[in-house]
Write a protein that holds these residues in place. Structure first.
Motif, short mmCIF file in Angstrom:
data_model
loop_
_atom_site.label_atom_id
_atom_site.label_comp_id
_atom_site.label_asym_id
_atom_site.label_seq_id
_atom_site.Cartn_x
_atom_site.Cartn_y
_atom_site.Cartn_z
N UNK A 285 -5.79 0.76 5.16
CA UNK A 285 -7.16 0.80 4.63
C UNK A 285 -7.17 0.23 3.22
N UNK A 286 -8.09 -0.70 2.97
CA UNK A 286 -8.25 -1.26 1.62
C UNK A 286 -9.66 -0.88 1.16
N UNK B 170 0.80 -1.22 0.00
CA UNK B 170 0.00 0.00 0.00
C UNK B 170 0.83 1.26 0.00
N UNK B 171 0.15 2.38 -0.23
CA UNK B 171 0.81 3.69 -0.26
C UNK B 171 0.80 4.28 1.14
N UNK C 261 -1.73 4.00 -7.73
CA UNK C 261 -1.64 3.21 -6.50
C UNK C 261 -0.45 3.58 -5.62
N UNK C 262 0.39 4.47 -6.12
CA UNK C 262 1.50 4.92 -5.27
C UNK C 262 1.04 6.01 -4.31
N UNK C 263 -0.20 6.48 -4.48
CA UNK C 263 -0.68 7.59 -3.64
C UNK C 263 -1.75 7.12 -2.67
N UNK D 290 0.56 4.18 8.65
CA UNK D 290 -0.79 4.07 8.10
C UNK D 290 -0.71 4.04 6.58
N UNK D 291 -1.49 3.14 5.99
CA UNK D 291 -1.34 2.85 4.56
C UNK D 291 -2.69 2.80 3.86
#
Lengths: 151, 721
Positions: free
Chosen positions: B466-467, B316-317, B479-481, B502-503
């Motif tokens: 968070x997904x 995740x970012x 997806x890098x942000x 946190x991601x």
């Protein structure tokens, strides 16, 4: 033409007999205090009194109301209804207010039958009336308050 | 009347410069004549780029314009009160009129984000205070007495030594010729008559006798009604339709297509237009429509949810990072991991979406609707439909519930296209089935949580990943942000944990999505605060003490928890079979918390007591605030224990309130609300903060009572244990 008696006034209504009473009241007679919420008698926003009993007008064919006494929120002016309205203002029950015509019609019918309702009586009589704003706690308090006022 | 307009010049207005934000003006109209005149008057000051919120007419009528739509949150009282307080008026002395996105009222003609009061508390008071000072000055000049001997009270200026009085209306013209005070003196809060008091809301009497006008109640001569068939499989394209049987239905006038425009989500529907709404519904049932489902007919919740679980394995970012989470977690003696899951939910305001639109005189458009965003409608629609903003009139009626749904004018687009096509005023009304199945929906979020404790049970590492999809529904997401909306609040929590990461992992969803009351905090608070509870249990510490132990520094959060501890008698033992849980959540809209007590029953759980604390810093109406929190608790309970919206074969499974159930009166316990008003770091919102911490406090209480940890919403409260 169907003849309806709404709030002690007579109306000639040009509607198909299967039209729900709700739409006859709102679109044809032009009384908009009675609200549309679900169309299948699940939310209670459309509650009116027919011969004094609460009825979901969205699921009640207009033809079946002919010859009966229909009362809407606009015609609620006797003692019990007035007390309910007064208690609703005193406790500032409504938020958005959209469901409140139906809440008040159901609450008035309850108090007419049971002048001193218990919480269980209120649950039974009012659980057909949804409120998305979540005013239930105040609906309950205001019914008790109106009962006190009437005494 | 038009020559009157031309005679008006800038001296008729008090200019208020130096007011932060909105750039407000008070028009003190020297000429009487009602709203028409008011509009003409205000047109005359367009060149100032200022806008009048108060008009005092010579006859004494005072109108306060309210730019914040009323949807139950109380802005019909709170916003005018900010002006009326400083202007020494009671609300029954003024006419309150909702604005309709007119340029003269400036930006900010919208209600959302619990922002109405917290962003206008100072500048609208300054508007009232400036006017008060000028009226006092006008009176002192007229009487030839010192200003200091005059004061304002109940719409009059009074000369203290003699007691003589003059009404605002009689001073309006003279006052309008005076300099505007640069920094008017605001009242001392101890002298407030409206602010901070539980002043009755002026809309309430209208809402108990059927006279309140909601969007659905709007009516104009020659109006026709429409009901629109939209693709049952969301994301489909219209191929063709057969309306032969529809047109045989008595009362049906026309069948037309229209496009629902909701950001990047577009869908063409088929509208049946009739003399009354019932006829439109009957005609709609007889339509035969062919859709190209675009492959969306294979979409179902189970598969999508598995996709979210799989995506949780991605790194995740980075949303927020402090210390060295990976190292601290790897080396810690006690580690926890958990995945939390939440559902899609509907807004379901009891007033279904509706709009009356009238395209008239070739290039003019008038709209009557329940909306949270009249300003956005004017800005957006003038461009989309090429209407001059001055030819686009929006009548903002009472909203029969908003909850974020009415931030989106997709339903207004449909009505506008239809009136344009048929040349008559058209009122569209969505059915409850349309509302339930078409969205826009609050998306789910999944949360992959990690936490670590040292040997003494101190929290040393924390991760909230968070997904989720994004509210803007974009497929080509970078997806890098990270995404601030989808990670809302998770990095604003005050717990002092040294190592944190946190991601955010994006997972695309093709459905129409929307903000919902308290937005993403409604789901993230559940995962965040339940997992904190899991860490407390692993640390063998009391959940309240564990939280307070991570709050050494003074903070609003600490104050909220301490207040909760006090009002709930947290340390007092409960009866056997009972449990209590705590949760709080701070996010952009504000800060609230709950302690909830539950008891074990033969089948399931009973909620016994609910204690709520909301921290506002400063309160405008305590009774409205209590009502908002009481209601937020009901909405939060529905989202926690009722079905939500699920999908099968590309369609929403739930259709109406029998399948998409809401909590009813018999299911709702009493909520005891406490308001913190001792300053704090900022003025906070009222409408939303009561929502996010409810579900985690409930689930933490259920754990305390039963030992069962709930990590997925919704759950069946009658089947726990």
């Amino acid at each position: 033409m169907l003849q309806l008696t709404i709030n002690n006034k007579s109306y000639q209504v040009d509607a198909s007999p299967d039209m729900p009473l709700l739409w006859a009241i709102r679109d044809i007679v032009g009384l908009t205090g009675t609200k549309f919420g679900c169309g299948i008698a699940q939310c209670g926003a459309c509650t009116v009194h027919i011969d004094g009993s609460p009825v979901r007008s969205c699921s009640f064919p207009v033809a079946a109301a002919v010859g009966k006494k229909i009362t809407t929120i606009e015609g609620l002016n006797e003692k019990v209804g007035a007390a309910i309205q007064k208690a609703w203002i005193e406790l500032q029950v409504p938020q958005c207010g959209y469901c409140q015509s139906g809440q008040i019609m159901s609450a008035t019918a309850l108090l007419r039958n049971k002048p001193n309702p218990t919480d269980a009586d209120i649950d039974a009589a009012m659980q057909g009336n949804l409120c998305r704003c979540g005013t239930y706690q105040r609906v309950r308090s205001a019914i008790h308050r109106a009962a006190e006022m009437i005494k | 009347m038009s020559n009157l307009t031309n005679n008006i010049n800038r001296r008729n207005f008090i200019r208020l410069t130096g007011i932060t934000g909105a750039g407000l003006v008070i028009g003190l109209s020297a000429k009487a004549g009602g709203i028409e005149t008011v509009e003409n008057l205000t047109d005359a000051i367009d060149s100032y780029e200022l806008s009048p919120f108060v008009v005092i007419e010579k006859g004494g009528k005072i109108t306060i314009f309210n730019p914040k739509p009323e949807m139950g949150q109380g802005t019909f009282q709170s916003i005018p009160s900010l002006i009326a307080e400083e202007l020494e008026l009671s609300l029954n002395q003024v006419t309150i009129q909702q604005t309709g996105g007119e340029k003269k009222f400036g930006p900010g003609q919208s209600a959302g984000g619990s922002a109405s009061v917290r962003t206008n508390y100072m500048n609208l008071r300054k508007v009232g205070a400036s006017a008060r000072e000028m009226l006092i000055k006008a009176a002192s000049q007229q009487w030839n007495v010192p200003e200091a001997d005059c004061y304002a009270e109940q719409g009059t200026i009074i000369h203290r030594p003699t007691g003589k009085k003059i009404g605002y209306g009689d001073l309006a013209e003279a006052a309008s010729k005076l300099e505007v005070p640069k920094s008017p003196k605001l009242k001392d809060p101890k002298d407030f008559k409206l602010l901070g008091k539980s002043t009755p809301r002026p809309d309430v009497p209208l809402k108990v006798n059927g006279t309140a006008q909601f969007g659905i109640d709007a009516s104009v001569p020659g109006m026709v009604y429409a009901s629109i068939e939209r693709c049952p499989v969301l994301g489909s394209k219209l191929i063709s339709f057969d309306d032969a049987e529809t047109k045989k239905v008595k009362g049906v006038i026309a069948v037309e297509t229209c496009e629902r425009i909701h950001g990047v989500y577009r869908s063409e529907g088929v509208a049946v237009i009739a003399e009354n709404y019932w006829a439109a519904l009957q005609g709609r049932k007889k339509l035969k429509v062919k859709w190209d489902n675009q492959g969306n007919e294979n979409f179902n919740s189970k598969t999508y949810e598995q996709g979210l679980r799989d995506a949780a394995k991605e790194e995740g970012a980075v949303e927020h990072k402090q210390g060295d989470f990976d190292k601290a977690f790897a080396e810690a003696p006690v580690k926890l991991e958990a995945l939390y899951e939440t559902p899609i939910v509907s807004h379901s305001p009891i007033e279904p979406m509706n709009c009356l639109a009238n395209w008239h005189d070739g290039d003019k458009l008038e709209i009557w609707t329940s909306t949270q965003v009249p300003g956005n409608i004017v800005n957006e629609f003038s461009k989309v439909y090429n209407v001059a903003p001055e030819n686009l009139k929006v009548n903002t009626l009472f909203n029969g519930g908003g909850f974020g749904r009415r931030l989106y004018p997709d339903y207004v687009h449909e009505a506008v296209q239809l009136t344009k096509k048929i040349g008559k005023p058209v009122k569209t009304i969505w059915t409850r089935e349309d509302d339930t199945q078409q969205g826009p929906f609050r998306p789910m979020t999944y949360s992959a949580m990690k936490g670590a404790l040292d040997a003494n049970g101190k929290a040393i590492a924390f991760q909230h990943k968070v997904i989720a999809p994004t509210l803007d529904m974009k497929k080509d997401y970078d997806k890098t942000k990270s995404n601030g909306t989808m990670t809302e609040g998770i990095s604003e929590q005050q717990y002092e944990i040294e190592n944190m990461k946190n991601l955010y992992v994006h997972h695309y969803l093709h459905l129409p999505l929307a903000a919902w009351r308290a937005v993403t905090s409604t789901t993230l608070a559940f995962s965040h605060e339940c997992f904190i509870d899991e860490m407390a249990v692993a640390a063998k510490k009391d959940p309240m003490a564990f939280r307070l132990g991570m709050l050494a520094k003074e903070s609003d959060t600490k104050n909220v928890l301490n207040k909760l501890k006090e009002v709930s008698n947290w340390d007092k033992p409960l009866p056997a079979g009972w449990g209590r849980g705590v949760a709080q959540y701070e996010f952009f809209a504000g800060l609230g918390g709950y302690v909830i007590e539950v008891s074990k029953k033969a089948a399931g759980i009973k909620i016994e007591k609910v204690f709520a604390v909301i921290d506002l810093g400063t309160v405008v109406n305590p009774d409205t605030t209590r009502g908002q929190v009481e209601g937020a608790a009901v909405m939060a309970l529905t989202a926690a224990i009722k079905s939500g919206i699920t999908f099968d074969k590309g369609q929403a499974v739930q259709t109406n309130f029998h399948t998409n159930q809401l909590v009813r009166i018999n299911e709702m316990p009493k909520v005891e609300v406490h308001i913190l008003t001792n300053g704090g770091t900022r003025i906070k919102g009222v409408g939303e903060p009561g929502l996010p911490p409810f579900a985690p406090a409930l689930c933490n209480a259920i754990f305390a009572a039963t030992g069962k940890r709930i990590r997925r919403l919704p759950f069946d409260i009658n089947k726990i244990v």
